[in-house]
Motif scaffolding. Sequence first.
Motif, PDB file in Angstrom:
ATOM      1  N   UNK A 175      -5.811   1.846   1.748  1.00  0.00           N
ATOM      2  CA  UNK A 175      -5.415   2.568   0.542  1.00  0.00           C
ATOM      3  C   UNK A 175      -6.610   2.971  -0.300  1.00  0.00           C
ATOM      4  N   UNK A 176      -7.638   2.121  -0.330  1.00  0.00           N
ATOM      5  CA  UNK A 176      -8.850   2.442  -1.080  1.00  0.00           C
ATOM      6  C   UNK A 176      -9.451   3.758  -0.585  1.00  0.00           C
ATOM      7  N   UNK A 177      -9.396   3.975   0.738  1.00  0.00           N
ATOM      8  CA  UNK A 177      -9.957   5.200   1.317  1.00  0.00           C
ATOM      9  C   UNK A 177      -9.159   6.432   0.898  1.00  0.00           C
ATOM     10  N   UNK A 178      -7.891   6.239   0.570  1.00  0.00           N
ATOM     11  CA  UNK A 178      -7.042   7.351   0.128  1.00  0.00           C
ATOM     12  C   UNK A 178      -6.980   7.470  -1.385  1.00  0.00           C
ATOM     13  N   UNK A 179      -7.801   6.693  -2.069  1.00  0.00           N
ATOM     14  CA  UNK A 179      -7.845   6.776  -3.520  1.00  0.00           C
ATOM     15  C   UNK A 179      -6.794   5.946  -4.230  1.00  0.00           C
ATOM     16  N   UNK A 180      -6.129   5.047  -3.513  1.00  0.00           N
ATOM     17  CA  UNK A 180      -5.114   4.193  -4.130  1.00  0.00           C
ATOM     18  C   UNK A 180      -5.747   2.891  -4.603  1.00  0.00           C
ATOM     19  N   UNK A 181      -5.200   2.341  -5.663  1.00  0.00           N
ATOM     20  CA  UNK A 181      -5.663   1.038  -6.135  1.00  0.00           C
ATOM     21  C   UNK A 181      -4.813  -0.054  -5.489  1.00  0.00           C
ATOM     22  N   UNK A 182      -5.350  -1.277  -5.484  1.00  0.00           N
ATOM     23  CA  UNK A 182      -4.584  -2.386  -4.936  1.00  0.00           C
ATOM     24  C   UNK A 182      -3.290  -2.618  -5.697  1.00  0.00           C
ATOM     25  N   UNK A 183      -3.329  -2.346  -7.004  1.00  0.00           N
ATOM     26  CA  UNK A 183      -2.141  -2.552  -7.827  1.00  0.00           C
ATOM     27  C   UNK A 183      -0.988  -1.646  -7.439  1.00  0.00           C
ATOM     28  N   UNK A 184      -1.302  -0.435  -6.947  1.00  0.00           N
ATOM     29  CA  UNK A 184      -0.238   0.480  -6.537  1.00  0.00           C
ATOM     30  C   UNK A 184       0.536  -0.074  -5.346  1.00  0.00           C
ATOM     31  N   UNK A 185      -0.155  -0.811  -4.489  1.00  0.00           N
ATOM     32  CA  UNK A 185       0.498  -1.382  -3.307  1.00  0.00           C
ATOM     33  C   UNK A 185       1.159  -2.704  -3.646  1.00  0.00           C
ATOM     34  N   UNK A 186       0.506  -3.493  -4.488  1.00  0.00           N
ATOM     35  CA  UNK A 186       1.059  -4.793  -4.862  1.00  0.00           C
ATOM     36  C   UNK A 186       2.271  -4.640  -5.785  1.00  0.00           C
ATOM     37  N   UNK A 187       2.281  -3.581  -6.596  1.00  0.00           N
ATOM     38  CA  UNK A 187       3.344  -3.399  -7.580  1.00  0.00           C
ATOM     39  C   UNK A 187       4.747  -3.560  -7.042  1.00  0.00           C
ATOM     40  N   UNK A 188       5.148  -2.800  -6.007  1.00  0.00           N
ATOM     41  CA  UNK A 188       6.507  -2.941  -5.467  1.00  0.00           C
ATOM     42  C   UNK A 188       6.786  -4.338  -4.921  1.00  0.00           C
ATOM     43  N   UNK A 189       5.771  -4.992  -4.352  1.00  0.00           N
ATOM     44  CA  UNK A 189       5.958  -6.346  -3.828  1.00  0.00           C
ATOM     45  C   UNK A 189       6.136  -7.350  -4.966  1.00  0.00           C
ATOM     46  N   UNK A 190       5.551  -7.046  -6.111  1.00  0.00           N
ATOM     47  CA  UNK A 190       5.672  -7.940  -7.264  1.00  0.00           C
ATOM     48  C   UNK A 190       7.065  -7.877  -7.870  1.00  0.00           C
ATOM     49  N   UNK A 191       7.737  -6.734  -7.719  1.00  0.00           N
ATOM     50  CA  UNK A 191       8.991  -6.509  -8.421  1.00  0.00           C
ATOM     51  C   UNK A 191      10.236  -6.756  -7.580  1.00  0.00           C
ATOM     52  N   UNK A 192      10.104  -6.793  -6.243  1.00  0.00           N
ATOM     53  CA  UNK A 192      11.275  -6.977  -5.397  1.00  0.00           C
ATOM     54  C   UNK A 192      11.903  -8.350  -5.671  1.00  0.00           C
ATOM     55  N   UNK A 193      13.227  -8.444  -5.538  1.00  0.00           N
ATOM     56  CA  UNK A 193      13.917  -9.682  -5.930  1.00  0.00           C
ATOM     57  C   UNK A 193      13.497 -10.886  -5.097  1.00  0.00           C
TER      58      UNK A 193
END
Length: 315
Positions: A175-193
Amino acid sequence: MAAKANGEACGLCGGRTYLIERRGELASARVCTCSVDCPVCGGRGHILVQKEGTFSAKMGARTYDVLEPCVCTLRRTRVALYNDVQMPGVMAHASFDNYRPFNEAQDRGRGVAMHFAHQYVKGDTAKNKGFVLSGPVGTGKTHLLAATLGHLVLEMGVKSRYVEISLLYATIRRGFQDGKSGGEIIGPLSEVEVLAIDELGKGRGSPFEMETLDELIARRYNAGRTTLFATNYSLEPERKGARSSAPSGYRATDDARSAMKDAELLRERVGERIYSRLCEMCTFVELPRDTPDRRRTRQEMDAPPPLGGMRNPGR
């Protein structure tokens, strides 16, 4: 339960109304052919339900009609939720029924996972304590994670995700290579029930990996969300004499490295901060180091007899 015209359960899905199959790297669910055409709503997706309520003391109780989702709509929604779980394809057929324990500890592990799944209260984070399954490779830990998530999603409609921790690290790096931050990927995993994290402790233990894991677990811990774990590292609080210090510059052999890995504790792999939170978030289940590898056992049982002779049936 779906049934044939003669009253028997469907031969494909056994009455569950859905099927789980392996498609490439992932497990995929679909509505069984026995339930594609809904006899309840006729394909409309909703039904008219009569209810009773009191809107004023003067009028008293009155009946009224409301539209509610049909069971077929709920089924399609849950199938879509399952396909968002990202369950490994090899676990497509994993269930509590086909888990075969070799010892009492494995039986307890299945019991803990089954109790969690069947007693889960949707949306009530205070009552849904997770679990950590620890044990050697091939002892069915991922199988139990898959069975648990399958029940939660398909039978209860609980939004869940599965992630193998080293693959998560690799995904974030890409994701870093595509300009994404780690938080963008972790975010959905943090919020799932409900989140299942497999291979906890795996990796090089680099600052990037430790920071990623700490952020993910901290977010879920602070939000009171339920998390399940599986790890190859021991949960034992102490193991006297298990660790040995090697001279500086010593290059370990493969066997020595493997022995050192077996002696490591989970709290040493993830750090005291994360381990302390796991103690509060989860029930711990440890499978003994001598628990048989289910994959190796199956391979040895299926192996052909040696050339020039037959297996000794007494062994």
